[in-house]
Motif scaffolding. Sequence first.
Motif, PDB file in Angstrom:
ATOM      1  N   ASP A  38     -11.274   4.346  -0.084  1.00 12.73           N
ATOM      2  CA  ASP A  38     -11.286   5.191   1.100  1.00 12.73           C
ATOM      3  C   ASP A  38     -10.154   4.858   2.064  1.00 12.73           C
ATOM      4  OD1 ASP A  38     -13.554   6.539   0.179  1.00 12.73           O
ATOM      5  OD2 ASP A  38     -14.916   5.167   1.208  1.00 12.73           O
ATOM      6  N   GLY A  39      -9.674   3.647   2.017  1.00 10.22           N
ATOM      7  CA  GLY A  39      -8.564   3.253   2.878  1.00 10.22           C
ATOM      8  C   GLY A  39      -7.279   3.166   2.083  1.00 10.22           C
ATOM      9  N   ASP A  40      -6.155   3.378   2.760  1.00  8.72           N
ATOM     10  CA  ASP A  40      -4.858   3.231   2.117  1.00  8.72           C
ATOM     11  C   ASP A  40      -4.623   1.769   1.768  1.00  8.72           C
ATOM     12  OD1 ASP A  40      -4.321   5.938   2.443  1.00  8.72           O
ATOM     13  OD2 ASP A  40      -3.300   5.629   4.372  1.00  8.72           O
ATOM     14  N   PHE A  41      -3.889   1.537   0.700  1.00  8.27           N
ATOM     15  CA  PHE A  41      -3.499   0.177   0.349  1.00  8.27           C
ATOM     16  C   PHE A  41      -2.420  -0.280   1.331  1.00  8.27           C
ATOM     17  CE2 PHE A  41      -4.476   1.734  -4.142  1.00  8.27           C
ATOM     18  CZ  PHE A  41      -5.776   1.285  -4.085  1.00  8.27           C
ATOM     19  N   ALA A  42      -2.427  -1.550   1.662  1.00 13.63           N
ATOM     20  CA  ALA A  42      -1.402  -2.091   2.557  1.00 13.63           C
ATOM     21  C   ALA A  42      -0.021  -1.916   1.950  1.00 13.63           C
ATOM     22  CB  ALA A  42      -1.681  -3.563   2.851  1.00 13.63           C
ATOM     23  N   ASN A  43       0.054  -1.997   0.623  1.00 17.49           N
ATOM     24  CA  ASN A  43       1.324  -1.848  -0.086  1.00 17.49           C
ATOM     25  C   ASN A  43       1.018  -1.221  -1.449  1.00 17.49           C
ATOM     26  OD1 ASN A  43       3.543  -2.408  -1.853  1.00 17.49           O
ATOM     27  ND2 ASN A  43       4.245  -4.005  -0.448  1.00 17.49           N
ATOM     28  N   ASP A  44       1.332   0.060  -1.607  1.00 15.51           N
ATOM     29  CA  ASP A  44       1.027   0.765  -2.850  1.00 15.51           C
ATOM     30  C   ASP A  44       1.677   0.113  -4.071  1.00 15.51           C
ATOM     31  OD1 ASP A  44      -0.592   2.648  -1.674  1.00 15.51           O
ATOM     32  OD2 ASP A  44       0.761   4.334  -1.981  1.00 15.51           O
ATOM     33  N   GLN A  45       2.921  -0.305  -3.935  1.00 14.93           N
ATOM     34  CA  GLN A  45       3.632  -0.907  -5.061  1.00 14.93           C
ATOM     35  C   GLN A  45       2.965  -2.215  -5.494  1.00 14.93           C
ATOM     36  OE1 GLN A  45       7.830  -1.547  -4.480  1.00 14.93           O
ATOM     37  NE2 GLN A  45       8.033  -2.706  -6.377  1.00 14.93           N
ATOM     38  N   SER A  46       2.587  -3.030  -4.529  1.00 11.53           N
ATOM     39  CA  SER A  46       1.920  -4.286  -4.845  1.00 11.53           C
ATOM     40  C   SER A  46       0.569  -4.040  -5.508  1.00 11.53           C
ATOM     41  CB  SER A  46       1.739  -5.117  -3.570  1.00 11.53           C
ATOM     42  OG  SER A  46       0.992  -6.275  -3.841  1.00 11.53           O
ATOM     43  N   MET A  47      -0.210  -3.096  -4.979  1.00  9.51           N
ATOM     44  CA  MET A  47      -1.510  -2.802  -5.580  1.00  9.51           C
ATOM     45  C   MET A  47      -1.328  -2.230  -6.981  1.00  9.51           C
ATOM     46  SD  MET A  47      -4.756  -3.060  -5.444  1.00  9.51           S
ATOM     47  CE  MET A  47      -5.205  -3.372  -3.757  1.00  9.51           C
ATOM     48  N   ARG A  48      -0.310  -1.422  -7.198  1.00  6.96           N
ATOM     49  CA  ARG A  48      -0.071  -0.882  -8.540  1.00  6.96           C
ATOM     50  C   ARG A  48       0.249  -2.020  -9.511  1.00  6.96           C
ATOM     51  NH1 ARG A  48       0.864   4.074 -11.430  1.00  6.96           N
ATOM     52  NH2 ARG A  48       0.752   3.305 -13.561  1.00  6.96           N
TER      53      ARG A  48
END
Length: 124
Positions: A38-48
């Motif tokens: 439900d919340g955005d990731f702090a860093n999309d690239q890192s979470m990917r």
Amino acid sequence: MENLQRKLHMTPQECSRIVKLLEAARINDWDRFKALSDGDFANDQSMREQFDGSRLIIDYDRINLEQQFGFGVNSDGFRLITGRLVPRDDQRQHVILTIYSKNLNDGTFISVWTFHEDLDVSSI
């Protein structure tokens, strides 16, 4: 005293969301995994990167939500849920899945914070 000794359990919403997140990881569906937070990731690239690496380590057949997840509850009601998921290969570290959960006026807010291989501190 009895309230302090009561074991915390996942809500049905939390359990359902975790199952869906793990299923998305199992089938390598990044878009679904991302949409389930439900919340955005702090860093999309890192979470990917966490998703791509961690999803390959987990032994999905040995997941037990009741035994592998623990809780911390803040006074404002937010819950930090942390899972230690068993690896396929016993040479690897567990995978840590951390989720933030809070009941809001318009429903439950469940956000993925981390999904990574645990740090091996034995070599330090």
